[in-house]
Design a protein around this motif. Structure first.
Motif, PDB file in Angstrom:
ATOM      1  N   ALA A  95       1.060  -0.850   0.247  1.00  0.00           N
ATOM      2  CA  ALA A  95      -0.159   0.226   0.513  1.00  0.00           C
ATOM      3  C   ALA A  95       1.468   0.938  -0.042  1.00  0.00           C
ATOM      4  N   ASN A  96       0.512   2.216  -0.609  1.00  0.00           N
ATOM      5  CA  ASN A  96       0.937   3.738  -0.911  1.00  0.00           C
ATOM      6  C   ASN A  96       1.816   4.039   0.930  1.00  0.00           C
ATOM      7  N   LYS A  97       2.312   4.526   0.804  1.00  0.00           N
ATOM      8  CA  LYS A  97       3.174   4.789   1.624  1.00  0.00           C
ATOM      9  C   LYS A  97       3.313   4.233   2.996  1.00  0.00           C
ATOM     10  N   VAL A  98       2.874   3.230   3.302  1.00  0.00           N
ATOM     11  CA  VAL A  98       2.737   2.481   4.599  1.00  0.00           C
ATOM     12  C   VAL A  98       3.495   1.570   4.790  1.00  0.00           C
ATOM     13  N   LEU A  99       3.908   1.591   6.180  1.00  0.00           N
ATOM     14  CA  LEU A  99       5.392   1.014   6.531  1.00  0.00           C
ATOM     15  C   LEU A  99       4.616  -0.078   7.263  1.00  0.00           C
ATOM     16  N   VAL A 100       5.949  -1.188   7.566  1.00  0.00           N
ATOM     17  CA  VAL A 100       5.324  -2.137   9.262  1.00  0.00           C
ATOM     18  C   VAL A 100       6.144  -1.917   9.445  1.00  0.00           C
ATOM     19  N   GLY A 101       5.333  -1.995  11.061  1.00  0.00           N
ATOM     20  CA  GLY A 101       6.787  -1.265  11.955  1.00  0.00           C
ATOM     21  C   GLY A 101       6.841  -2.336  13.319  1.00  0.00           C
ATOM     22  N   ASP A 102       7.712  -2.571  14.413  1.00  0.00           N
ATOM     23  CA  ASP A 102       7.407  -2.945  15.234  1.00  0.00           C
ATOM     24  C   ASP A 102       5.997  -3.954  15.869  1.00  0.00           C
ATOM     25  N   ASP A 103       5.645  -4.900  16.410  1.00  0.00           N
ATOM     26  CA  ASP A 103       4.729  -5.317  16.238  1.00  0.00           C
ATOM     27  C   ASP A 103       3.441  -5.082  16.200  1.00  0.00           C
ATOM     28  N   GLU A 104       3.714  -5.263  14.502  1.00  0.00           N
ATOM     29  CA  GLU A 104       3.447  -5.355  13.357  1.00  0.00           C
ATOM     30  C   GLU A 104       2.267  -4.121  13.075  1.00  0.00           C
ATOM     31  N   VAL A 105       2.599  -3.132  13.580  1.00  0.00           N
ATOM     32  CA  VAL A 105       2.395  -1.472  13.768  1.00  0.00           C
ATOM     33  C   VAL A 105       2.183  -1.518  12.868  1.00  0.00           C
ATOM     34  N   LEU A 106       1.177  -0.739  11.972  1.00  0.00           N
ATOM     35  CA  LEU A 106       0.747   0.274  10.401  1.00  0.00           C
ATOM     36  C   LEU A 106       1.260   1.199  10.690  1.00  0.00           C
ATOM     37  N   LEU A 107       2.096   2.160  10.005  1.00  0.00           N
ATOM     38  CA  LEU A 107       2.428   3.274  10.099  1.00  0.00           C
ATOM     39  C   LEU A 107       2.279   4.099   8.766  1.00  0.00           C
ATOM     40  N   ASP A 108       2.448   5.424   8.461  1.00  0.00           N
ATOM     41  CA  ASP A 108       2.208   6.280   7.282  1.00  0.00           C
ATOM     42  C   ASP A 108       3.926   6.961   8.071  1.00  0.00           C
TER      43      ASP A 108
END
Length: 441
Positions: A95-108
């Protein structure tokens, strides 16, 4: 016998291969299976008109190819399979500009870069913006209108400890949020920093303030923010709003409203396991003697929807025909479109509308402060604090002074050439900026 079996196997696999090639075309023409639509915004390519010029200049062929690709059978399923493989194996979002952070938290990613200060506007611009907002605030106050600026929290600031590894090692500079919040408090702006409040609540909150798979604040977070925001309005505006209370809190992993908006946009086969979210049930009471539903104008980004549709604080605590200027574009009164939908812009007499409301809330999220308030302050300042003849003369004098500087002239011409902007317009903007800084100090 072995030769017969080998021939049969070859024919069988050839038939399977041909079936796989033909099946998408059959599915596109005669849908055999129900395939769910993809999440997020997507606009299918239209069928191109066949003309000899478009055929000869090679524009018809690629347009027809895009049209066919957008309608090929099982397209949605194949996209989900690809996205799931990228997410499950590499922890990468398509997805555009969506990153996967620690603990599978989705970030912009845009919000992360804003947190790091990569789009910092500069101290002079920020000081001018805030000074103008304060001038508008004072002008409206003399007319009996309460103007406040609410800074909504964003998920990237809240979960800075969960950034992907690459971003954790990038240097952090001054951010627009930090500079604007500091300048507003220093200038005496009616500012309520909900982002700061969320940071304070982070370790003590009973339930998640942001969902794992959503980008906006949670329902529980909205109720906490609303309590703080409306108490502030009552105190500053000397207004007694109707009462409301929470009679129960539902805990569920069945997500509501925007709590899974980013995860849906990733178009996976299986979305990340959500947090158990809290959904307070808010009960609104009719106004008691001395309480009032007053006129409200909200100027906000998408976080404003949480106070309208997710939890109807604004329709219940204020007059039902309140106005919402979505990203400073005037939309129909009340709750005109679905949250996140395109704003329906309509012409309004902005000065009249501002003066006809008892309370004006300007609310933007931390990372959106790169555009400050979408032009609301600049427009309001021009309408409520217009230049005098002496002001215009002083701006002209500053322009003449700037023309005497060889360094400034080189800078302006270089910027005009690289950005394709008018030199005269750039000179005027610089002169106005210098004038405003001297005037609003």
């Amino acid at each position: 016998m072995a030769s017969l079996f080998s021939r049969f196997a070859k024919q069988f696999f050839l038939a399977v291969l041909l079936g796989l090639l033909i099946l998408p075309a059959v599915q596109a023409r005669f849908p055999l299976f129900e395939i769910g639509e993809l999440g997020g915004y997507f606009e299918r390519a239209p069928h191109p008109d066949f003309t000899w010029p478009s055929l000869l200049d090679n524009s018809y062929q690629p347009n027809l190819e895009r049209y066919v690709e957008d309608r090929i059978g099982f397209r949605e399923l194949l996209i989900r399979i690809r996205n799931q493989a990228a997410y499950s194996l590499l922890r990468v979002s398509k997805a555009n500009k969506v990153l996967v952070g620690d603990d599978e938290v989705l970030l912009d990613e845009t919000a992360i870069r804003a947190y790091l200060g990569q789009n910092f506007r500069g101290e002079n611009v920020i000081r001018t913006d805030v000074a103008k907002f304060k001038a508008v605030q004072d002008s409206l106050a003399r007319r009996g209108v309460l103007l406040i600026f609410a800074i909504a929290p964003d998920k990237a600031n809240f979960y800075a400890d969960k950034f992907p590894t690459y971003f954790k090692h990038l240097p952090r500079g001054e951010s627009n949020y930090v500079a604007y919040a500091r300048e507003m408090k220093s200038r005496g702006v009616n500012v309520i920093d909900l982002a700061q409040a969320f940071r304070q609540w982070k370790d003590t909150a009973s339930y998640p303030l942001f969902p794992r798979g959503g980008i906006h604040w949670s329902g529980y977070g909205i109720t906490l923010a609303a309590d703080t925001l409306f108490r502030y309005i009552e105190q500053r505006g000397h207004i007694d709003l109707p009462d409301y209370s929470v009679d129960r809190v539902d805990i569920s992993d069945k997500l509501r409203d925007s709590d899974n908006d980013v995860a849906r946009a990733m178009n996976l086969l299986y979305e990340p396991t959500p947090y158990n979210m809290a959904y307070p049930n808010v009960v609104f009471q009719d106004p008691k003697p001395g309480q009032e539903k007053t006129d409200l104008l909200l100027v906000a980004d998408s976080f404003g929807w949480g106070l309208i549709g997710f939890y109807p604080y604004l329709p219940k605590l204020f007059k039902e025909d309140f106005q919402f200027w979505y990203y400073n574009q005037a939309v129909a009164k009340g709750n005109p479109t679905e949250p996140g939908g395109a704003p329906v812009d309509r012409p309004v007499d902005r000065k009249t509308e501002m003066l006809n409301h008892r309370v004006i809330i300007v609310m933007y999220t931390q990372h959106n402060l790169g555009g400050f308030d979408g032009g609301f302050t600049a427009e309001a300042y021009n309408l409520l604090c217009p230049y005098s003849a002496a002001d215009s003369s002083r701006i002209q004098a500053i322009k003449q002074e700037l023309k005497q500087s060889v360094i400034i002239q080189d800078q302006l011409w270089e910027k005009a050439n690289t950005t394709n902007q008018s030199y005269d317009q750039l000179l005027h903007e610089m002169a106005v900026s210098q004038f405003e800084l001297s005037k609003l100090q």
